[in-house]
Design a protein around this motif. Structure first.
Motif, PDB file in Angstrom:
ATOM      1  N   THR A   4       0.818  -1.213   0.000  1.00  0.00           N
ATOM      2  CA  THR A   4       0.000   0.000   0.000  1.00  0.00           C
ATOM      3  C   THR A   4       0.852   1.262   0.000  1.00  0.00           C
ATOM      4  O   THR A   4       0.597   2.183  -0.775  1.00  0.00           O
ATOM      5  CB  THR A   4      -0.968   0.016   1.197  1.00  0.00           C
ATOM      6  N   HIS A  61      -1.490  -0.880 -10.803  1.00  0.00           N
ATOM      7  CA  HIS A  61      -2.675  -0.793  -9.949  1.00  0.00           C
ATOM      8  C   HIS A  61      -3.378  -2.158  -9.903  1.00  0.00           C
ATOM      9  O   HIS A  61      -3.722  -2.643  -8.823  1.00  0.00           O
ATOM     10  CB  HIS A  61      -3.622   0.283 -10.478  1.00  0.00           C
ATOM     11  N   ASN A  62      -3.571  -2.767 -11.061  1.00  0.00           N
ATOM     12  CA  ASN A  62      -4.214  -4.086 -11.108  1.00  0.00           C
ATOM     13  C   ASN A  62      -3.356  -5.151 -10.446  1.00  0.00           C
ATOM     14  O   ASN A  62      -3.872  -6.037  -9.766  1.00  0.00           O
ATOM     15  CB  ASN A  62      -4.522  -4.480 -12.550  1.00  0.00           C
ATOM     16  N   GLN A  65      -3.504  -5.118  -6.667  1.00  0.00           N
ATOM     17  CA  GLN A  65      -4.782  -5.554  -6.109  1.00  0.00           C
ATOM     18  C   GLN A  65      -4.714  -7.013  -5.662  1.00  0.00           C
ATOM     19  O   GLN A  65      -5.492  -7.433  -4.810  1.00  0.00           O
ATOM     20  CB  GLN A  65      -5.912  -5.377  -7.129  1.00  0.00           C
TER      21      GLN A  65
END
Length: 193
Positions: A4, A61-62, A65
């Protein structure tokens, strides 16, 4: 390291690079449509560089996840990639101002190739640091299809050095579009949506 904080840091770097990139675009010489059209190479180069940066951001970003932790090798590879992509605004404007310059084309193409290689190495390092993550395994970073953009870019170098100087620029555009489409297809195949 948890992803994060790292993802937030990387997102901020990309946002800053995009901001610097857009600030490098000069104002039209005259407030007319003709003045805007005179900057067509600059707008095209900006669009291409924006696509490269956006695709890196979107892919990461993907990726983050489905990943919870990364190791130091990932951090170092991303640090190196951050350095390389931070040079993108400089070489984008150089290319835009000298579209028919072999050195400008070459440097822009090298930035793209090195970025693609570093992105591939980062994905593999993340995969190695998360060997039991099934979602990550399903993304299949070792797909041979992901080498197609590099092959097209090599063809661009051949074009630039033989018959058509803007060959690298054109092939970079084709490569980044393929990079986006292939990433999307591989994600659909992995997740079935």
């Amino acid at each position: 390291m948890e992803t994060t904080r790292f993802e937030t840091f990387f997102d901020a770097i990309i946002a800053i690079i995009i901001t610097v990139l857009v600030l490098k675009i000069p104002q039209p010489a005259t407030p007319t449509l003709n003045g805007i059209l005179e900057l067509n190479y600059i707008y095209a180069a900006y669009f291409l560089s924006f696509l490269i940066l956006y695709n890196i951001w979107y892919a990461n970003h993907n990726l983050f996840q489905v990943v919870d932790t990364i190791d130091n090798s990932c951090v170092w590879i991303y640090g190196t990639m951050t350095f390389v992509i931070s040079l993108l605004p400089y070489f984008t404007i150089w290319l835009a101002n000298h579209v028919y310059s072999v050195p400008a084309e070459t440097m822009f193409g090298l930035i793209f190739i090195v970025t693609h290689i570093l992105n591939t190495l980062a994905n593999r390092a993340i995969y190695r640091s998360n060997p039991y993550n099934q979602q990550l395994h399903d993304l299949n970073f070792n797909s041979y299809y992901m080498n197609i953009p590099i092959i097209i870019l090599v063809l661009g170098f051949i074009l630039t050095y033989t018959v058509y100087v803007p060959g690298i620029f054109i092939c970079c555009l084709i490569s980044v579009v393929l990079w986006i489409l292939l990433g999307r297809l591989l994600r659909r195949k992995a997740y079935g949506n």
